[in-house]
Design a protein around this motif. Structure first.
Motif, PDB file in Angstrom:
ATOM      1  N   GLU A 148       5.001  15.875   0.082  1.00 32.68           N
ATOM      2  CA  GLU A 148       3.922  15.810  -1.017  1.00 32.68           C
ATOM      3  C   GLU A 148       3.702  14.683  -1.443  1.00 32.68           C
ATOM      4  N   CYS A 149       5.526  15.415  -2.832  1.00 31.09           N
ATOM      5  CA  CYS A 149       5.825  14.008  -3.184  1.00 31.09           C
ATOM      6  C   CYS A 149       7.081  12.578  -2.530  1.00 31.09           C
ATOM      7  N   THR A 150       6.874  12.457  -1.593  1.00 34.03           N
ATOM      8  CA  THR A 150       7.220  11.239  -0.837  1.00 34.03           C
ATOM      9  C   THR A 150       6.298  10.983   0.066  1.00 34.03           C
ATOM     10  N   TRP A 151       6.469   9.582  -0.386  1.00 35.19           N
ATOM     11  CA  TRP A 151       5.322   7.947  -0.118  1.00 35.19           C
ATOM     12  C   TRP A 151       6.510   6.979   1.111  1.00 35.19           C
ATOM     13  N   SER A 152       4.996   6.293   1.639  1.00 39.11           N
ATOM     14  CA  SER A 152       6.077   5.521   2.148  1.00 39.11           C
ATOM     15  C   SER A 152       4.893   4.083   1.571  1.00 39.11           C
ATOM     16  N   LEU A 153       5.634   3.078   2.146  1.00 44.12           N
ATOM     17  CA  LEU A 153       4.920   1.890   1.288  1.00 44.12           C
ATOM     18  C   LEU A 153       4.419   1.324   2.980  1.00 44.12           C
ATOM     19  N   GLU A 154       3.761   0.183   2.977  1.00 45.53           N
ATOM     20  CA  GLU A 154       3.300  -0.785   3.995  1.00 45.53           C
ATOM     21  C   GLU A 154       2.838  -1.845   3.581  1.00 45.53           C
ATOM     22  N   ASP A 155       3.142  -3.182   3.974  1.00 48.93           N
ATOM     23  CA  ASP A 155       2.672  -4.754   3.786  1.00 48.93           C
ATOM     24  C   ASP A 155       1.478  -4.780   3.566  1.00 48.93           C
ATOM     25  N   CYS A 156       1.141  -4.962   1.891  1.00 47.40           N
ATOM     26  CA  CYS A 156      -0.088  -5.081   2.712  1.00 47.40           C
ATOM     27  C   CYS A 156      -0.525  -6.507   1.544  1.00 47.40           C
TER      28      CYS A 156
ATOM     29  N   GLY B 248      14.765   8.012  -0.364  1.00 52.45           N
ATOM     30  CA  GLY B 248      15.224   9.560   1.023  1.00 52.45           C
ATOM     31  C   GLY B 248      15.092   9.325   1.492  1.00 52.45           C
ATOM     32  N   ASP B 249      15.119  10.569   2.995  1.00 57.83           N
ATOM     33  CA  ASP B 249      14.697  10.500   4.070  1.00 57.83           C
ATOM     34  C   ASP B 249      13.522  10.730   4.142  1.00 57.83           C
ATOM     35  N   GLY B 250      13.080   9.135   5.012  1.00 62.05           N
ATOM     36  CA  GLY B 250      11.880   8.567   5.397  1.00 62.05           C
ATOM     37  C   GLY B 250      10.295   8.795   4.099  1.00 62.05           C
ATOM     38  N   GLY B 251      10.961   8.025   3.262  1.00 60.59           N
ATOM     39  CA  GLY B 251       9.966   7.456   2.270  1.00 60.59           C
ATOM     40  C   GLY B 251      10.691   7.040   0.677  1.00 60.59           C
ATOM     41  N   ILE B 252      10.214   7.057  -0.274  1.00 62.09           N
ATOM     42  CA  ILE B 252      10.012   6.747  -1.647  1.00 62.09           C
ATOM     43  C   ILE B 252      10.121   8.223  -2.612  1.00 62.09           C
ATOM     44  N   SER B 253      10.501   8.592  -3.414  1.00 61.55           N
ATOM     45  CA  SER B 253       9.538   9.134  -4.909  1.00 61.55           C
ATOM     46  C   SER B 253       9.570   8.569  -6.045  1.00 61.55           C
ATOM     47  N   LEU B 254       8.865   8.849  -6.412  1.00 59.79           N
ATOM     48  CA  LEU B 254       8.236   7.776  -7.851  1.00 59.79           C
ATOM     49  C   LEU B 254       8.270   9.118  -8.723  1.00 59.79           C
ATOM     50  N   PHE B 255       8.913   8.385  -9.736  1.00 60.12           N
ATOM     51  CA  PHE B 255       9.220   9.743 -10.974  1.00 60.12           C
ATOM     52  C   PHE B 255       9.375   8.985 -12.335  1.00 60.12           C
ATOM     53  N   ASP B 256       8.446   9.176 -13.405  1.00 60.97           N
ATOM     54  CA  ASP B 256       7.649   8.657 -14.176  1.00 60.97           C
ATOM     55  C   ASP B 256       9.469   8.104 -14.844  1.00 60.97           C
ATOM     56  N   ALA B 257       9.595   6.983 -15.301  1.00 56.21           N
ATOM     57  CA  ALA B 257      10.507   6.353 -15.486  1.00 56.21           C
ATOM     58  C   ALA B 257      10.784   6.575 -17.608  1.00 56.21           C
TER      59      ALA B 257
ATOM     60  N   CYS C 207       0.859  -1.280  -0.231  1.00 58.24           N
ATOM     61  CA  CYS C 207       0.146  -0.020   0.239  1.00 58.24           C
ATOM     62  C   CYS C 207       1.020   1.315  -0.093  1.00 58.24           C
ATOM     63  N   ILE C 208       0.618   1.967  -0.692  1.00 54.45           N
ATOM     64  CA  ILE C 208       1.153   3.466  -1.167  1.00 54.45           C
ATOM     65  C   ILE C 208       0.924   4.519  -0.360  1.00 54.45           C
ATOM     66  N   ARG C 209       1.385   4.937   0.687  1.00 48.65           N
ATOM     67  CA  ARG C 209       1.136   5.899   1.792  1.00 48.65           C
ATOM     68  C   ARG C 209       1.599   7.347   1.194  1.00 48.65           C
ATOM     69  N   ASN C 210       0.395   8.859   0.872  1.00 50.57           N
ATOM     70  CA  ASN C 210       1.129   9.844   1.558  1.00 50.57           C
ATOM     71  C   ASN C 210       1.532  10.470   2.721  1.00 50.57           C
ATOM     72  N   VAL C 211       2.816  11.059   3.144  1.00 53.61           N
ATOM     73  CA  VAL C 211       3.627  11.326   4.147  1.00 53.61           C
ATOM     74  C   VAL C 211       2.733  11.686   4.757  1.00 53.61           C
ATOM     75  N   THR C 212       2.097  13.136   4.032  1.00 56.30           N
ATOM     76  CA  THR C 212       1.844  14.524   4.194  1.00 56.30           C
ATOM     77  C   THR C 212       0.497  14.189   5.080  1.00 56.30           C
TER      78      THR C 212
ATOM     79  N   GLY D 155       0.427  14.118  -3.651  1.00 55.92           N
ATOM     80  CA  GLY D 155      -0.516  14.439  -3.262  1.00 55.92           C
ATOM     81  C   GLY D 155      -1.144  14.612  -1.906  1.00 55.92           C
ATOM     82  N   GLY D 156      -1.906  15.086  -1.323  1.00 56.85           N
ATOM     83  CA  GLY D 156      -2.236  15.408  -0.746  1.00 56.85           C
ATOM     84  C   GLY D 156      -2.445  17.113  -0.311  1.00 56.85           C
ATOM     85  N   ASP D 157      -2.379  17.910  -1.738  1.00 60.82           N
ATOM     86  CA  ASP D 157      -3.207  19.070  -1.566  1.00 60.82           C
ATOM     87  C   ASP D 157      -4.283  19.393  -1.360  1.00 60.82           C
ATOM     88  N   PRO D 158      -5.104  20.107  -0.088  1.00 65.20           N
ATOM     89  CA  PRO D 158      -6.800  20.089  -0.430  1.00 65.20           C
ATOM     90  C   PRO D 158      -6.823  21.237  -2.140  1.00 65.20           C
TER      91      PRO D 158
END
Length: 439
Positions: free
Chosen positions: A427-435, A382-391, A291-296, A400-403
């Motif tokens: 906004e652009c840092t994500w954390s992964l969880e084992d689902c 990076g520190d606190g998570g990952i970032s996803l760039f288009d390959a 599961c991909i969670r936004n850290v914001t 994400g996360g900006d109302p």
């Protein structure tokens, strides 16, 4: 080194078969005369070593040579005459000796002669001699151990060169030859060689330098994996230096990006490597689904309630769980795709678009959809998570996360220009969880 020279008066019970003599036509008749002598007694000095052979003692190899060669040693030296290939023929004569003492004398004399012909400086030659002696059941174990330790020491000394060289462009043909040779050995010689190597280089170079210059070795993938894991286990690297840890992780990522990594490296060894990586990175290789969670705002990526856009939503492991697909780009870098069984095997996809049109607010682009087409992402750690760039272009980053960019219940994710990452890191840092267990 404790050694003694035992003078043995042996009644020669050696009778060379005619077939062996005929098979060695190039051997000088002097040795054959000695071994077939009608004299009942031959005086032989048998050298025996009583002490250990320290890997770190540079003088140890030289001490193996007795200062007073025996009559048999002199004859063998005359027969070999600087050509070690003839020494292999002399070894065959040991099979015809009827006394164990005479056989041991021949083995010992040949070991000394190998050193006299300077073959001692080539670990491959030492290994060949060791392998030849190993097929004989009557070779003294102490002698085999001494030869093996000499091989390990010389191999380690040869492998030191890349660790004392800063340039990645330098080539080491002898190192390559040695590593290629032991690839085909049934015995794991490399483990002992690496321990001796690290003993030496870590005494002279700081750990960070040793870790970085491990990349100078041009070994095969399996050997490089073993070299990295053994270095990782050294106490010199257990000091908690973050720079050393980052350098080690960089080495491991380079190995993991090799196309044959999954096929050539055993599962248990791969697990050891994954265990050295940050948690988010580990999950990309060990979890069935993430599961991909936004850290914001701690929201999770999955399909929007009313459209095929991707939104950041409340936690729902069933909807948020994505399978991971790995691949390699044309430049041989690892890339990832995420697809959902819940959403009928649709992928998280970024549609290419120019920064114009109704879906663009400043540098925000709402172009992330749930689609059946595969889409590759480059993961940056990076520190606190990952970032996803288009390959494809690496010019866009998933955020994400900006109302201010939401539309009622549709909490859209979006892409920004990669150059804006530093200003919008949260906004652009994500954390992964084992689902993996999500139904």
């Amino acid at each position: 080194m404790a050694s003694s020279s035992i003078c043995l008066f042996l009644i020669l019970g050696l009778f060379l078969s005619a077939s062996l003599v005929n098979s060695l036509p190039n051997l000088d008749s002097k040795l054959l005369k000695v071994l077939n002598s009608s004299s009942p007694v031959i005086r032989i000095d048998v050298w025996r070593n009583k002490g250990d052979f320290p890997l770190t003692n540079e003088a140890a190899l030289g001490n193996l040579v007795s200062p007073t060669p025996s009559h048999l040693e002199s004859v063998i030296r005359s027969e070999v005459n600087g050509d070690w290939e003839r020494g292999k023929l002399v070894l065959q004569l040991a099979n015809e000796a009827r006394t164990l003492e005479l056989k041991e004398a021949i083995y010992t004399a040949l070991w000394k002669e190998l050193q006299q012909t300077k073959q001692i400086y080539d670990p491959v030659k030492i290994l060949e001699f060791y392998d030849q002696l190993s097929v004989h059941t009557d070779v003294p174990p102490q002698l085999l151990e001494q030869i093996y330790r000499a091989f390990v020491l010389r191999s380690a000394q040869l492998l030191e060169a890349p660790f004392h060289t800063a340039s990645r462009e330098a080539t080491f043909p002898l190192v390559n030859s040695l590593l290629h040779r032991i690839t085909f050995s049934a015995v794991d010689y490399l483990r002992d060689i690496l321990e001796a190597l690290y003993d030496a280089v870590l005494a002279l170079e700081p750990p960070i330098t040793v870790v970085e210059r491990l990349g100078n070795l041009t070994a095969n993938l399996t050997q490089l994996v073993q070299a990295n894991l053994q270095l990782l286990a050294r106490k010199e690297l257990q000091q908690g230096d973050p720079q050393v840890q980052l350098a080690l992780q960089s080495n491991l990522r380079n190995l993991m990006e090799q196309p044959g990594f999954d096929q050539q490296v055993e599962a248990l060894v791969r697990a050891q490597i994954y265990a050295q990586l940050p948690k988010d990175e580990q999950l990309l290789y060990t979890a069935r689904k993430v599961c991909i969670r936004n850290v914001t705002d701690n929201s999770y990526i999955y399909e929007c309630p009313q459209t095929y856009l991707i939104c950041s939503n409340v936690a729902d492991p069933k909807k948020a769980a994505y399978f991971i697909q790995r691949g390699h780009s044309e430049d041989n870098r690892t890339q990832f795709a995420f697809y959902s069984a819940y959403w009928r095997n649709r992928y998280i996809l970024m549609e290419p678009t120019s920064l114009t049109g109704s879906n663009v607010t400043h540098s925000i682009t709402k172009n992330v959809y749930s689609r059946s087409n595969i889409n590759w992402w480059r993961v940056v750690y990076g520190d606190g998570g990952i970032s996803l760039f288009d390959a494809v272009t690496e010019r866009s980053i998933l955020c994400g996360g900006d109302p201010s960019h939401w539309d009622g219940e549709e909490h859209h994710v979006y892409t920004r220009q990669a150059s804006e990452f530093a200003a919008h890191r949260g906004e652009c840092t994500w954390s992964l969880e084992d689902c993996s267990d999500a139904a």
